[in-house]
Design an enzyme around this catalytic site. Structure first.
Site: not given
Ligand code: UFG
Length: 343
Positions: A127, A152, A156
């Site tokens: 990841s 998590y 990785k």
């Molecule tokens: N977000 C929102 N509202 C929500 C959910 C997410 O605004 O309800 C935003 C988050 O703040 C972020 C973006 O949307 O800016 C993406 O969020 P996600 O949760 O979809 O994805 P992440 O980038 O946080 O997660 C990804 C991978 C994980 C990994 C993580 C590490 O999906 O497996 O990056 O940072 F662990």
């Protein structure tokens, strides 16, 4: 003769899409999954999409060495793709031991079985989380890994290290780690996609569940980041494009085309997209209005991360192809399919 690929976690979101692409590329696929975080929906979807009702399926826990060894006895496994792991970042912070125990043990167990059978090509699903808050963007495979901000993420990084050291030991294991950016969307057939249990943590399932009325309102976590529109930037990679990268990487390993016995590739589009852009593109692509509000930042979120995917483009001959609007259409079609509202 076709080659056989064992896909652990093959009934899950990414694993099921990879199974489809492998079968369509002519591979035989064996699926192992303990079903701890999914039901048979996606696996049934794989069978429907490929027209293959005979895909071998083992309901086993990959921490169970005997069960894993049995698969290696019954099939000549040419490549192993390991997805079987827990993946909820927040839960991993609350229950670190559960994550370390499961994610490390399952990977070491399958590696042990592979090594015990004279070796194997092993692809690990890593990841972009390993890069943490990157110093410069986009990140290349040589960008430094930062201390993990969650158990998590730590698993990785550790699994990458376990794979690298196992390869170095010269016991017949070759390894590839694919570092995914943000996998999103569903299969164009709408027969398989993401199936989050309970309230989704990730953006796209929250968006689709809000659009269909399962959730009242999407919270956008932070609008005061130092980005063009104040919301976080990510590299959203279509899950079918992502799956095709696995086919390319497996072909490279089996075909003896690796330049080193352990290789790492970023799998992303190379294009940063903000949360607000996701909302707008989703609304436009699907002709729906999304109820959303600005909310405080979510602890642990990085401001921005996106890939330099040029190594994968060059070496794997792979490139992300689907347009974001098509991907978001597929996510919406999947949500409607789940709700029984297919067109
Ligand atoms: N977000 C929102 N509202 C929500 C959910 C997410 O605004 O309800 C935003 C988050 O703040 C972020 C973006 O949307 O800016 C993406 O969020 P996600 O949760 O979809 O994805 P992440 O980038 O946080 O997660 C990804 C991978 C994980 C990994 C993580 C590490 O999906 O497996 O990056 O940072 F662990």
């Amino acid at each position: 003769m076709s080659h056989t690929v064992l896909v652990t976690g093959g009934a899950g979101y990414i694993g099921s899409h990879v199974a489809v692409e492998l079968i369509e590329a002519g591979y035989e696929v064996v699926v192992a999954d303990n079903m701890s975080n999914c039901d048979m929906t996606c696996f049934e979807g794989v069978k429907k999409v490929t027209g293959r009702s005979d895909i071998p399926f083992y309901k086993i826990d990959c921490c169970d060495a005997e069960s894993v060894a049995r698969i290696f006895k019954e099939y000549r496994i040419d490549a192993l793709i390991h997805f079987a792991a827990f993946k909820a970042v927040g839960e991993s912070v609350a229950e670190p031991l559960k994550y370390f125990r499961n994610n490390l043990d399952s990977f070491m167990t399958v590696l042990g079985a592979a090594a015990g059978n004279g070796g194997c090509n092993v692809l690990f699903s890593s990841s972009a989380t390993v890069y943490g808050e990157a110093d410069s963007l986009p990140v290349t495979e040589n960008s430094p890994r930062k201390p993990a901000t969650s158990p998590y993420g730590a698993t990785k990084q550790m699994c990458e290290d376990i794979l690298e050291h196992t390869v170095k030991a010269g016991i017949g294991i070759k390894g590839t780690a694919l570092r995914y950016f943000n996998p999103v969307g569903a299969h164009p057939s709408a027969l398989l996609g993401e199936l989050p249990r309970g309230v989704p943590n990730n953006l796209i399932p929250y968006v689709t569940q809000t659009a269909i009325g399962k959730r009242e309102c999407l919270s956008i976590f932070g609008d005061d980041y130092p980005t063009p529109d104040g919301t976080c930037l990510r590299d959203y990679i279509d899950v079918t494009d992502l799956a095709k990268a696995h086919v390319a990487a497996v072909g490279r390993m089996i075909g003896g085309k690796m330049k080193r016995d352990y290789e790492i590739f970023n799998i992303g589009t190379g294009t940063p997209v903000s949360v607000l852009e996701i909302v707008r593109t989703f609304e436009q692509a699907n002709g729906v209005k999304l109820n959303y509000r600005m909310a405080p930042r979510r602890p642990g979120d990085v401001t921005a991360i996106w890939a330099d995917p040029s190594l994968a483009n060059r070496e794997l001959g792979w490139k992300a192809e689907r347009r974001l609007s098509d991907t978001l259409e597929s996510a919406w079609a999947w949500e409607r399919h789940l709700a029984g509202k297919d067109d």
